[in-house]
Design an enzyme around this catalytic site. Structure first.
Site, PDB file in Angstrom:
ATOM      1  N   CYS A   1       0.837  -1.202   0.000  1.00 26.07           N
ATOM      2  CA  CYS A   1       0.000   0.000   0.000  1.00 26.07           C
ATOM      3  C   CYS A   1       0.875   1.256   0.000  1.00 26.07           C
ATOM      4  CB  CYS A   1      -0.914  -0.009   1.220  1.00 26.07           C
ATOM      5  SG  CYS A   1      -0.003   0.110   2.791  1.00 26.07           S
TER       6      CYS A   1
ATOM      7  N   ALA B   1       3.176   1.529   2.922  1.00 28.36           N
ATOM      8  CA  ALA B   1       4.348   0.667   2.769  1.00 28.36           C
ATOM      9  C   ALA B   1       5.404   1.337   1.903  1.00 28.36           C
ATOM     10  CB  ALA B   1       3.947  -0.669   2.163  1.00 28.36           C
TER      11      ALA B   1
ATOM     12  N   ARG C   1      13.081  -4.784   5.480  1.00 27.84           N
ATOM     13  CA  ARG C   1      13.696  -5.080   4.183  1.00 27.84           C
ATOM     14  C   ARG C   1      15.209  -5.324   4.241  1.00 27.84           C
ATOM     15  NH1 ARG C   1      12.941  -1.074  -0.176  1.00 27.84           N
ATOM     16  NH2 ARG C   1      13.295  -2.827  -1.573  1.00 27.84           N
TER      17      ARG C   1
ATOM     18  N   HIS D   1       5.715   6.243  -2.554  1.00 27.40           N
ATOM     19  CA  HIS D   1       7.017   6.764  -3.007  1.00 27.40           C
ATOM     20  C   HIS D   1       6.879   8.240  -3.380  1.00 27.40           C
ATOM     21  CE1 HIS D   1       7.690   2.406  -4.623  1.00 27.40           C
ATOM     22  NE2 HIS D   1       7.866   2.469  -3.321  1.00 27.40           N
TER      23      HIS D   1
END
Length: 539
Positions: free
Chosen positions: A60, A63, A94, A193
């Site tokens: 999403c 995220a 990550r 982003h």
């Protein structure tokens, strides 16, 4: 195991969507294209809403903002505002690595901060709790900057995180700002982003004019230091003579991002996650950008040469060539060793960012065939190249994201490259503000699939029987249960680094271990194999 598909690509495309209702099948068919092996790429449907009910690989907007862009920054303290169940990416997920200059320097990447909203805050509002959380975090850590990430419930109930952060900034005397990155803000993490790029550009970039004396200053955009990739690239830059001002955002820190506008060139790795920042910095400060790739030995050498040619200093170019000459013998030796077992094997790549494109370089070096590839959150320009940007229609989902009005800085804008010099460099292979996309470099007959569903993934495995499948952790174990090894390229499992020359050798070794292992032949139970023996020999 069958190595050759009995279907041609067009037949496989039809079979992938054959089980869907007709309306869904038509939509998904537009997201699956057969590559031509030329620059004349077919149009692909991308950045479209996921069909409800399909199990997809996507994340999403939250995220994308917190988990991808802000996650690797060590001294910016992040708070997730929302219920704890929404705050998975509050924790570092990550394998982003960092290396503070001194042991006592700040590193908040190991902390997980959330306001943990309860039912009462959902009903009556959570702004007071957020203000309290910011003050408490400041008292505990004394950071230079605190940022707040909104989750879906926060947007739905109308909490004004920006008013709260402005009040906190005035009270605490440090930088405090928020990201309206509610998960529903876009069709995928790509929206997050974009939101992160905007806020970092507004609140951090350009706030510190301290510049290094080196004339060869660069920023590395879209490198997130998974498994130590950025450490390898940083070492190569230092040996070549390039001054790395800032990385967005692998092994990153607050101060370097604030003075990133002092660089002379921006290098874009992951086009999708960071092209917004590159464009805004060029508009405001005049910093040109070029697309680079440090995944694969040949691609790394090509990118280093492009940077050296941009600056045009003969000593810098000679030093860059020496570094490449020092590194390539070990790469060539490793490649010859592992090619014997890897050559000709089939691989599929469904990874976010530019990874599904970049890693094809490494598989080519091993002589492996990429039969299908795609992204989780790409736009058409990531597949077809930036030449298609004028033809992309801005839809309602994209309008959820703030578009900044960026103008030339009257005092700090500087034209780095004249039009004449730009044309000269382009003729020498250094093209500015350009990305050809993934599809033109893929072999004719290979498939490009945007956001493949769980059903499509398993049909692909049945039809192609690939030797290796590359994806994220959500897909990894389901794929391996079919007897096909899966290389987790979002976080590299326990491997890496995979960037640069050193990373290429690591990658060759890991891929060889996966595709050459006999473990995959033991996934069937003994009684299943016995049944097959009886059927074969008529026992």
């Amino acid at each position: 195991m069958v190595k050759e598909s009995i279907y041609n690509p067009e037949e496989i495309k039809d079979k992938l969507v054959a089980d869907f209702p007709s309306k869904i099948a038509r939509k998904r068919a537009k997201a699956i294209v057969v590559n031509t092996g030329t620059d004349e790429t077919p149009q692909i449907a991308a950045n479209a809403r996921t069909v409800p009910g399909l199990i997809t690989m996507r994340g999403c907007a939250y995220a994308g903002c917190k988990g991808v862009i802000l996650g690797p920054t060590r001294d910016v303290l992040s708070i997730t505002h929302g219920p704890i169940g929404c705050g998975f990416y509050s924790w570092l997920t990550r394998r982003n690595q960092t290396r503070p200059p001194k042991p006592e320097d700040e590193n908040f990447m190991t902390y997980c901060l959330s306001t943990d909203m309860q039912e009462s805050e959902i009903v009556f509002g959570g702004e007071k709790k957020l203000a309290q959380a910011i003050e408490e975090a400041y008292q505990l850590f004394k950071p230079k900057t605190i940022v707040v990430h909104a989750t879906c419930p926060v947007g739905l109930i109308g909490d004004d995180i920006h008013q709260v952060t402005r009040a906190a900034q005035e009270k605490l005397g440090i930088k405090v700002f928020g990201f309206s990155c509610e998960g529903y803000k876009g069709v995928s993490q790509s929206a997050g982003h974009h939101i992160a790029n905007n806020q970092i550009f507004k609140h951090m970039v350009g706030t510190d004019n301290t510049a290094s004396p080196s004339p060869y200053r660069v920023n590395l955009l879209g490198e997130y230091n998974i498994g130590g990739d950025a450490f390898v690239i940083e070492d190569l830059f230092a040996r070549c003579g390039f001054e790395l001002v800032s990385t967005f955002c692998g092994n990153s820190d607050h101060d370097s991002m604030c003075r990133s506008h002092t660089a002379e060139l921006n290098l874009v790795m992951c086009h999708r996650s960071i092209n917004y920042m590159a464009d805004m910095m060029e508009t405001k400060y005049g910093i040109p950008w070029i697309k680079v790739n440090f995944i694969g030995a040949e691609a790394t050498a090509k990118s280093l040469r492009k940077i050296a040619r941009y600056f045009g200093d003969e000593k810098l170019i000679e030093q860059t060539e020496r570094v490449i000459e020092e590194e390539m013998p070990a790469v060539s030796e490793a490649r010859q060793l592992y090619q014997e077992r890897c050559r000709g094997k089939k691989v599929m790549l469904f990874v976010g960012g530019s990874r599904a494109h970049h890693y094809q370089e490494l598989f080519k070096e091993l002589g492996m065939e990429v039969v299908a590839a795609g992204y989780e959150f790409a736009h058409r320009d990531d597949y077809e190249g930036r030449r298609v940007l004028p033809s992309i229609t801005v839809d309602a989902d994209s309008r959820n994201i703030e578009e900044l009005t960026v103008e030339k800085d009257p005092e700090r804008y500087k034209e780095r490259v004249s039009p004449e010099k730009c044309a000269e460099l382009a003729a020498d292979g250094v093209e500015f503000k350009d990305y050809a996309g993934m599809m033109p470099e893929m072999e004719a007959g290979s498939l490009t699939i945007d956001e493949p569903s769980h059903h499509e993934t398993f049909r692909l495995l049945e039809l192609y029987k690939p030797d290796l499948y590359c994806a994220g952790v959500k897909e990894k174990y389901a794929v391996q249960k079919t007897g096909i090894p899966c290389l987790q390229l979002h976080s590299y499992d326990y491997g890496g680094p995979f960037a640069g020359f050193e990373g290429a050798i690591n990658f060759y070794k890991d891929v060889d271990r996966l595709v050459s292992s006999r473990i995959w032949s033991y996934l069937e139970a003994p009684w299943q194999r016995q049944t097959q023996v009886k059927a074969t020999y008529g026992i």
